[in-house]
Design an enzyme around this catalytic site. Structure first.
Site, PDB file in Angstrom:
ATOM      1  N   GLY A 145      21.294  45.156  41.986  1.00 47.61           N
ATOM      2  CA  GLY A 145      20.548  44.922  43.128  1.00 47.61           C
ATOM      3  C   GLY A 145      19.120  45.801  43.111  1.00 47.61           C
ATOM      4  O   GLY A 145      18.900  46.434  42.121  1.00 47.61           O
ATOM      5  N   HIS A 178      13.599  44.711  40.588  1.00 44.39           N
ATOM      6  CA  HIS A 178      12.268  45.165  40.326  1.00 44.39           C
ATOM      7  C   HIS A 178      11.809  44.285  39.373  1.00 44.39           C
ATOM      8  O   HIS A 178      12.499  43.396  38.970  1.00 44.39           O
ATOM      9  CB  HIS A 178      12.142  46.646  39.979  1.00 44.39           C
ATOM     10  CG  HIS A 178      13.086  46.946  38.838  1.00 44.39           C
ATOM     11  ND1 HIS A 178      12.986  46.532  37.520  1.00 44.39           N
ATOM     12  CD2 HIS A 178      14.292  47.844  38.831  1.00 44.39           C
ATOM     13  CE1 HIS A 178      13.862  46.946  36.906  1.00 44.39           C
ATOM     14  NE2 HIS A 178      14.424  47.890  37.653  1.00 44.39           N
ATOM     15  N   HIS A 230      14.180  43.296  36.341  1.00 41.45           N
ATOM     16  CA  HIS A 230      15.030  42.357  36.520  1.00 41.45           C
ATOM     17  C   HIS A 230      14.266  40.875  36.867  1.00 41.45           C
ATOM     18  O   HIS A 230      14.997  39.752  36.103  1.00 41.45           O
ATOM     19  CB  HIS A 230      15.767  42.571  38.080  1.00 41.45           C
ATOM     20  CG  HIS A 230      16.448  43.830  38.192  1.00 41.45           C
ATOM     21  ND1 HIS A 230      16.217  44.858  39.000  1.00 41.45           N
ATOM     22  CD2 HIS A 230      17.695  44.161  37.624  1.00 41.45           C
ATOM     23  CE1 HIS A 230      17.035  45.820  38.828  1.00 41.45           C
ATOM     24  NE2 HIS A 230      17.898  45.350  38.147  1.00 41.45           N
ATOM     25  N   GLN A 232      31.232  52.506  37.605  1.00 42.37           N
ATOM     26  CA  GLN A 232      30.493  53.123  36.740  1.00 42.37           C
ATOM     27  C   GLN A 232      29.626  54.234  36.975  1.00 42.37           C
ATOM     28  O   GLN A 232      28.716  54.770  36.461  1.00 42.37           O
ATOM     29  CB  GLN A 232      29.242  51.865  36.114  1.00 42.37           C
ATOM     30  CG  GLN A 232      28.298  51.743  37.037  1.00 42.37           C
ATOM     31  CD  GLN A 232      27.869  50.369  36.492  1.00 42.37           C
ATOM     32  OE1 GLN A 232      28.089  49.221  36.448  1.00 42.37           O
ATOM     33  NE2 GLN A 232      26.252  50.609  36.137  1.00 42.37           N
ATOM     34  N   LYS A 249      15.824  48.171  27.944  1.00 42.52           N
ATOM     35  CA  LYS A 249      15.733  49.510  28.364  1.00 42.52           C
ATOM     36  C   LYS A 249      17.080  50.151  28.498  1.00 42.52           C
ATOM     37  O   LYS A 249      16.990  51.306  28.085  1.00 42.52           O
ATOM     38  CB  LYS A 249      15.183  49.470  29.762  1.00 42.52           C
ATOM     39  CG  LYS A 249      15.246  50.994  30.534  1.00 42.52           C
ATOM     40  CD  LYS A 249      14.291  51.170  31.550  1.00 42.52           C
ATOM     41  CE  LYS A 249      14.560  52.319  32.406  1.00 42.52           C
ATOM     42  NZ  LYS A 249      15.976  52.171  33.229  1.00 42.52           N
ATOM     43  N   ARG A 285      15.472  53.573  39.717  1.00 40.57           N
ATOM     44  CA  ARG A 285      15.648  55.081  40.183  1.00 40.57           C
ATOM     45  C   ARG A 285      14.217  55.559  40.397  1.00 40.57           C
ATOM     46  O   ARG A 285      13.902  56.697  41.002  1.00 40.57           O
ATOM     47  CB  ARG A 285      16.500  55.840  39.114  1.00 40.57           C
ATOM     48  CG  ARG A 285      17.699  55.648  39.206  1.00 40.57           C
ATOM     49  CD  ARG A 285      18.492  56.488  38.442  1.00 40.57           C
ATOM     50  NE  ARG A 285      19.796  56.318  38.662  1.00 40.57           N
ATOM     51  CZ  ARG A 285      20.792  55.802  38.108  1.00 40.57           C
ATOM     52  NH1 ARG A 285      20.254  54.753  37.019  1.00 40.57           N
ATOM     53  NH2 ARG A 285      22.029  55.669  38.497  1.00 40.57           N
TER      54      ARG A 285
HETATM   55  O1  PAF Z   1      22.496  47.380  34.188  1.00 42.21           O
HETATM   56  C1  PAF Z   1      23.022  47.219  35.286  1.00 42.21           C
HETATM   57  O2  PAF Z   1      22.384  47.114  36.257  1.00 42.21           O
HETATM   58  C2  PAF Z   1      24.457  47.562  35.343  1.00 42.21           C
HETATM   59  O3  PAF Z   1      25.071  48.485  34.523  1.00 42.21           O
HETATM   60  C3  PAF Z   1      25.167  45.948  35.126  1.00 42.21           C
HETATM   61  C4  PAF Z   1      24.996  45.602  33.596  1.00 42.21           C
HETATM   62  C5  PAF Z   1      24.818  44.969  36.264  1.00 42.21           C
HETATM   63  C6  PAF Z   1      26.777  46.412  35.625  1.00 42.21           C
HETATM   64  O4  PAF Z   1      26.975  46.703  36.899  1.00 42.21           O
END
Ligand code: PAF
Length: 284
Positions: free
Chosen positions: A31, A34, A37, A61, A149, A188
Protein backbone atom coordinates in the site's frame (compact mmCIF):
# COMPACT_ATOMS: atom_id res chain seq x y z
CA UNK A 1 -13.24 -2.83 -9.15
CA UNK A 2 -13.96 -5.18 -6.26
CA UNK A 3 -12.50 -4.66 -2.78
CA UNK A 4 -12.08 -8.08 -1.20
CA UNK A 5 -11.09 -8.53 2.41
CA UNK A 6 -10.87 -12.29 2.84
CA UNK A 7 -8.97 -15.19 1.35
CA UNK A 8 -12.28 -16.88 0.53
CA UNK A 9 -13.54 -13.83 -1.43
CA UNK A 10 -10.41 -13.33 -3.52
CA UNK A 11 -10.30 -17.04 -4.32
CA UNK A 12 -13.91 -16.89 -5.56
CA UNK A 13 -13.24 -13.80 -7.69
CA UNK A 14 -10.12 -15.34 -9.26
CA UNK A 15 -11.94 -18.62 -9.87
CA UNK A 16 -14.71 -16.78 -11.74
CA UNK A 17 -12.14 -14.86 -13.82
CA UNK A 18 -10.31 -18.06 -14.67
CA UNK A 19 -13.56 -19.81 -15.67
CA UNK A 20 -14.17 -16.88 -18.01
CA UNK A 21 -10.81 -17.71 -19.63
CA UNK A 22 -8.99 -14.69 -18.19
CA UNK A 23 -5.25 -14.50 -17.56
CA UNK A 24 -4.71 -13.42 -13.96
CA UNK A 25 -2.01 -10.89 -13.01
CA UNK A 26 -0.98 -10.13 -9.42
CA UNK A 27 0.73 -6.99 -8.12
CA UNK A 28 1.68 -7.54 -4.46
CA UNK A 29 2.07 -4.29 -2.49
CA UNK A 30 2.10 -2.99 1.04
CA UNK A 31 0.00 0.00 0.00
CA UNK A 32 0.77 3.72 0.21
CA UNK A 33 0.99 3.48 -3.54
CA UNK A 34 3.24 5.68 -5.66
CA UNK A 35 4.13 5.89 -9.34
CA UNK A 36 6.43 2.89 -8.99
CA UNK A 37 3.44 0.74 -8.01
CA UNK A 38 1.37 2.33 -10.76
CA UNK A 39 3.93 1.27 -13.36
CA UNK A 40 3.64 -2.32 -12.05
CA UNK A 41 -0.15 -2.10 -12.30
CA UNK A 42 -0.07 -0.64 -15.81
CA UNK A 43 2.28 -3.42 -16.90
CA UNK A 44 -0.11 -5.95 -15.29
CA UNK A 45 -3.05 -4.32 -17.11
CA UNK A 46 -1.23 -4.80 -20.43
CA UNK A 47 -0.12 -8.37 -19.77
CA UNK A 48 -3.20 -9.86 -18.09
CA UNK A 49 -7.01 -9.73 -18.28
CA UNK A 50 -7.83 -9.82 -14.56
CA UNK A 51 -5.53 -7.67 -12.43
CA UNK A 52 -5.38 -8.25 -8.68
CA UNK A 53 -3.52 -5.79 -6.44
CA UNK A 54 -2.86 -6.97 -2.90
CA UNK A 55 -2.51 -4.31 -0.24
CA UNK A 56 -1.16 -5.89 2.91
CA UNK A 57 1.41 -4.45 5.31
CA UNK A 58 3.10 -7.73 6.10
CA UNK A 59 4.16 -7.81 9.77
CA UNK A 60 6.58 -10.73 9.37
CA UNK A 61 8.98 -8.75 7.17
CA UNK A 62 9.52 -6.03 9.78
CA UNK A 63 12.34 -6.52 12.31
CA UNK A 64 11.97 -5.72 16.01
CA UNK A 65 13.72 -2.36 15.48
CA UNK A 66 11.69 -1.49 12.37
CA UNK A 67 8.55 0.35 13.27
CA UNK A 68 5.66 -1.53 11.67
CA UNK A 69 3.13 0.91 13.16
CA UNK A 70 4.99 3.82 11.54
CA UNK A 71 4.65 2.35 8.03
CA UNK A 72 2.56 4.85 6.01
CA UNK A 73 -1.00 3.82 5.13
CA UNK A 74 -3.80 5.50 3.17
CA UNK A 75 -6.32 2.96 1.91
CA UNK A 76 -8.79 5.46 0.42
CA UNK A 77 -6.09 7.08 -1.69
CA UNK A 78 -4.72 3.65 -2.69
CA UNK A 79 -8.17 2.50 -3.83
CA UNK A 80 -8.65 5.64 -5.92
CA UNK A 81 -5.26 5.04 -7.60
CA UNK A 82 -6.11 1.38 -8.27
CA UNK A 83 -9.49 2.33 -9.73
CA UNK A 84 -7.85 4.83 -12.05
CA UNK A 85 -5.48 2.26 -13.64
CA UNK A 86 -8.00 0.40 -13.61
CA UNK A 87 -7.44 -2.90 -11.81
CA UNK A 88 -10.14 -5.56 -11.33
CA UNK A 89 -9.74 -6.50 -7.69
CA UNK A 90 -7.98 -5.22 -4.60
CA UNK A 91 -7.20 -7.86 -1.99
CA UNK A 92 -6.88 -6.18 1.41
CA UNK A 93 -6.92 -8.89 4.06
CA UNK A 94 -6.69 -8.64 7.85
CA UNK A 95 -3.47 -9.90 9.45
CA UNK A 96 -5.43 -12.67 11.19
CA UNK A 97 -6.76 -13.99 7.87
CA UNK A 98 -3.28 -14.22 6.36
CA UNK A 99 -1.61 -15.47 9.54
CA UNK A 100 -4.02 -17.69 11.47
CA UNK A 101 -2.64 -18.30 14.99
CA UNK A 102 -0.54 -20.14 15.85
CA UNK A 103 1.42 -19.61 12.62
CA UNK A 104 4.26 -22.13 12.56
CA UNK A 105 5.51 -22.19 8.97
CA UNK A 106 7.90 -19.94 7.10
CA UNK A 107 9.82 -19.90 3.84
CA UNK A 108 13.53 -19.23 4.11
CA UNK A 109 15.64 -18.90 0.97
CA UNK A 110 19.26 -19.54 1.96
CA UNK A 111 22.36 -17.77 0.56
CA UNK A 112 20.54 -15.12 -1.50
CA UNK A 113 19.20 -13.59 1.72
CA UNK A 114 22.49 -13.42 3.61
CA UNK A 115 24.20 -10.42 1.98
CA UNK A 116 23.09 -6.92 0.93
CA UNK A 117 19.91 -5.95 2.84
CA UNK A 118 19.76 -9.40 4.46
CA UNK A 119 22.86 -8.62 6.52
CA UNK A 120 21.27 -5.68 8.35
CA UNK A 121 17.64 -6.90 8.22
CA UNK A 122 17.72 -10.44 9.62
CA UNK A 123 14.44 -12.26 8.98
CA UNK A 124 13.20 -9.65 6.50
CA UNK A 125 13.41 -11.83 3.40
CA UNK A 126 11.98 -14.80 5.27
CA UNK A 127 8.91 -12.65 5.92
CA UNK A 128 8.81 -11.54 2.28
CA UNK A 129 9.23 -15.08 0.87
CA UNK A 130 6.58 -16.41 3.26
CA UNK A 131 3.96 -13.80 2.42
CA UNK A 132 4.63 -13.96 -1.33
CA UNK A 133 4.39 -17.78 -1.25
CA UNK A 134 1.06 -17.36 0.54
CA UNK A 135 -0.17 -14.73 -1.95
CA UNK A 136 0.86 -16.99 -4.84
CA UNK A 137 -1.07 -19.87 -3.26
CA UNK A 138 -4.11 -17.74 -2.47
CA UNK A 139 -4.38 -15.96 -5.84
CA UNK A 140 -2.62 -18.52 -8.10
CA UNK A 141 -1.81 -15.82 -10.69
CA UNK A 142 -0.49 -16.59 -14.15
CA UNK A 143 1.94 -13.71 -13.80
CA UNK A 144 3.17 -11.58 -10.89
CA UNK A 145 4.86 -8.18 -11.10
CA UNK A 146 7.72 -6.89 -8.93
CA UNK A 147 9.88 -3.78 -9.11
CA UNK A 148 13.52 -4.02 -10.16
CA UNK A 149 14.24 -1.51 -7.39
CA UNK A 150 13.95 -4.34 -4.86
CA UNK A 151 16.45 -6.45 -6.79
CA UNK A 152 17.33 -8.75 -3.89
CA UNK A 153 13.64 -9.33 -3.16
CA UNK A 154 13.14 -10.17 -6.83
CA UNK A 155 16.01 -12.69 -6.82
CA UNK A 156 14.68 -14.28 -3.61
CA UNK A 157 11.13 -14.56 -5.01
CA UNK A 158 12.35 -16.05 -8.28
CA UNK A 159 14.36 -18.65 -6.36
CA UNK A 160 11.50 -19.39 -3.96
CA UNK A 161 9.08 -19.90 -6.88
CA UNK A 162 11.53 -22.24 -8.59
CA UNK A 163 12.38 -24.22 -5.47
CA UNK A 164 8.74 -24.62 -4.39
CA UNK A 165 7.47 -25.55 -7.87
CA UNK A 166 5.52 -22.33 -8.18
CA UNK A 167 7.32 -21.95 -11.49
CA UNK A 168 4.05 -21.94 -13.46
CA UNK A 169 3.71 -18.37 -12.17
CA UNK A 170 5.70 -16.07 -14.46
CA UNK A 171 7.61 -13.41 -12.54
CA UNK A 172 7.92 -10.12 -14.36
CA UNK A 173 10.49 -7.50 -13.30
CA UNK A 174 9.47 -3.90 -13.96
CA UNK A 175 12.20 -1.21 -14.24
CA UNK A 176 12.62 1.17 -11.30
CA UNK A 177 10.34 4.20 -11.53
CA UNK A 178 12.23 7.44 -10.80
CA UNK A 179 11.34 11.03 -10.00
CA UNK A 180 12.37 13.53 -12.69
CA UNK A 181 15.61 14.22 -10.78
CA UNK A 182 16.53 10.51 -10.60
CA UNK A 183 15.44 9.60 -7.04
CA UNK A 184 14.05 6.06 -7.06
CA UNK A 185 10.39 6.09 -6.04
CA UNK A 186 9.71 4.59 -2.62
CA UNK A 187 7.00 4.81 0.02
CA UNK A 188 9.78 5.84 2.40
CA UNK A 189 10.65 9.02 0.45
CA UNK A 190 7.90 10.87 2.35
CA UNK A 191 10.05 10.71 5.49
CA UNK A 192 12.95 12.67 3.92
CA UNK A 193 13.41 16.29 4.95
CA UNK A 194 14.08 18.66 2.00
CA UNK A 195 17.89 18.62 2.60
CA UNK A 196 17.87 14.81 2.96
CA UNK A 197 15.86 14.43 -0.22
CA UNK A 198 18.36 16.61 -2.07
CA UNK A 199 21.28 14.64 -0.60
CA UNK A 200 19.65 11.32 -1.60
CA UNK A 201 20.14 12.20 -5.28
CA UNK A 202 23.75 11.08 -4.83
CA UNK A 203 22.52 7.45 -5.07
CA UNK A 204 21.14 7.58 -8.60
CA UNK A 205 24.06 9.80 -9.68
CA UNK A 206 26.69 7.36 -8.38
CA UNK A 207 24.90 4.32 -9.85
CA UNK A 208 24.49 6.01 -13.22
CA UNK A 209 28.21 6.81 -13.24
CA UNK A 210 28.98 3.14 -12.44
CA UNK A 211 26.86 2.04 -15.43
CA UNK A 212 28.72 4.46 -17.65
CA UNK A 213 32.10 3.17 -16.40
CA UNK A 214 31.16 -0.43 -17.28
CA UNK A 215 29.85 0.68 -20.68
CA UNK A 216 33.22 2.41 -21.13
CA UNK A 217 35.10 -0.87 -20.51
CA UNK A 218 35.81 -0.94 -16.74
CA UNK A 219 35.82 -4.59 -15.57
CA UNK A 220 37.29 -4.34 -12.04
CA UNK A 221 34.14 -4.44 -9.91
CA UNK A 222 35.94 -4.17 -6.57
CA UNK A 223 37.51 -0.87 -7.65
CA UNK A 224 34.20 0.29 -9.13
CA UNK A 225 32.39 -0.45 -5.84
CA UNK A 226 35.06 1.59 -4.02
CA UNK A 227 34.50 4.51 -6.36
CA UNK A 228 30.68 4.38 -5.89
CA UNK A 229 31.22 4.19 -2.11
CA UNK A 230 33.58 7.20 -2.16
CA UNK A 231 31.10 9.24 -4.20
CA UNK A 232 28.27 8.52 -1.75
CA UNK A 233 30.48 9.00 1.32
CA UNK A 234 31.35 12.49 0.08
CA UNK A 235 27.72 13.50 0.74
CA UNK A 236 27.64 14.64 4.40
CA UNK A 237 24.04 13.51 5.06
CA UNK A 238 24.64 10.00 3.70
CA UNK A 239 25.28 7.19 6.19
CA UNK A 240 26.22 4.10 4.15
CA UNK A 241 24.84 0.69 5.11
CA UNK A 242 26.38 -1.06 2.09
CA UNK A 243 27.63 -0.48 -1.43
CA UNK A 244 28.11 -3.81 -3.26
CA UNK A 245 28.57 -5.12 -6.73
CA UNK A 246 27.35 -8.70 -6.97
CA UNK A 247 26.55 -11.36 -9.55
CA UNK A 248 23.03 -10.62 -10.85
CA UNK A 249 21.61 -14.11 -10.18
CA UNK A 250 23.55 -15.45 -7.19
CA UNK A 251 24.01 -12.07 -5.44
CA UNK A 252 27.53 -13.17 -4.48
CA UNK A 253 30.28 -10.47 -4.48
CA UNK A 254 31.96 -10.06 -7.83
CA UNK A 255 35.61 -9.11 -8.36
CA UNK A 256 35.46 -8.75 -12.14
CA UNK A 257 32.70 -8.58 -14.75
CA UNK A 258 34.00 -9.96 -18.04
CA UNK A 259 30.59 -10.76 -19.55
CA UNK A 260 26.96 -11.01 -18.47
CA UNK A 261 25.17 -9.07 -15.78
CA UNK A 262 26.07 -7.72 -12.38
CA UNK A 263 24.05 -5.72 -9.88
CA UNK A 264 25.39 -2.57 -8.25
CA UNK A 265 23.29 -2.17 -5.11
CA UNK A 266 23.35 0.42 -2.33
CA UNK A 267 21.56 0.99 0.97
CA UNK A 268 22.11 4.35 2.63
CA UNK A 269 20.49 6.17 5.54
CA UNK A 270 19.52 9.82 5.27
CA UNK A 271 18.52 10.81 8.77
CA UNK A 272 16.19 8.06 9.99
CA UNK A 273 15.25 6.94 6.48
CA UNK A 274 17.04 4.02 4.87
CA UNK A 275 16.90 4.09 1.07
CA UNK A 276 17.95 1.42 -1.40
CA UNK A 277 18.73 1.71 -5.08
CA UNK A 278 20.52 -0.36 -7.71
CA UNK A 279 21.44 -0.62 -11.34
CA UNK A 280 22.17 -3.53 -13.63
CA UNK A 281 25.68 -3.51 -15.08
CA UNK A 282 26.14 -5.32 -18.36
CA UNK A 283 29.33 -6.42 -20.14
CA UNK A 284 29.25 -8.09 -23.56
O1 PAF B 1 7.78 -4.99 -2.07
C1 PAF B 1 6.86 -4.99 -1.24
O2 PAF B 1 6.06 -4.07 -1.16
C2 PAF B 1 6.71 -6.17 -0.28
O3 PAF B 1 7.94 -6.65 0.13
C3 PAF B 1 5.85 -7.31 -0.86
C4 PAF B 1 6.47 -7.94 -2.08
C5 PAF B 1 4.47 -6.77 -1.22
C6 PAF B 1 5.66 -8.41 0.19
O4 PAF B 1 5.05 -7.93 1.34
Amino acid sequence: MELLGTVREIRQAVKAARLAGKRVGLVPTMGYLHDGHLSLMREARQASDFVVVSIFVNPTQFGPNEDLSRYPRDLDRDLALCAAVPVDAVFHPEVGDVYPQPFLTSVRVAKLTEGLCGASRPGHFEGVATVVAKLFNIVRPDVAFFGQKDAQQLAVIRRMALDLNLDDIAIRAVPTAREADGLAMSSRNVYLSPPERQAALVLSRALKAAGEQVAGGIRDMAALADSVRAQIAAEPLADIDYVSIVDYDTLQPLERLEHGRALAAVAVRFGKTRLIDNCILEAQ
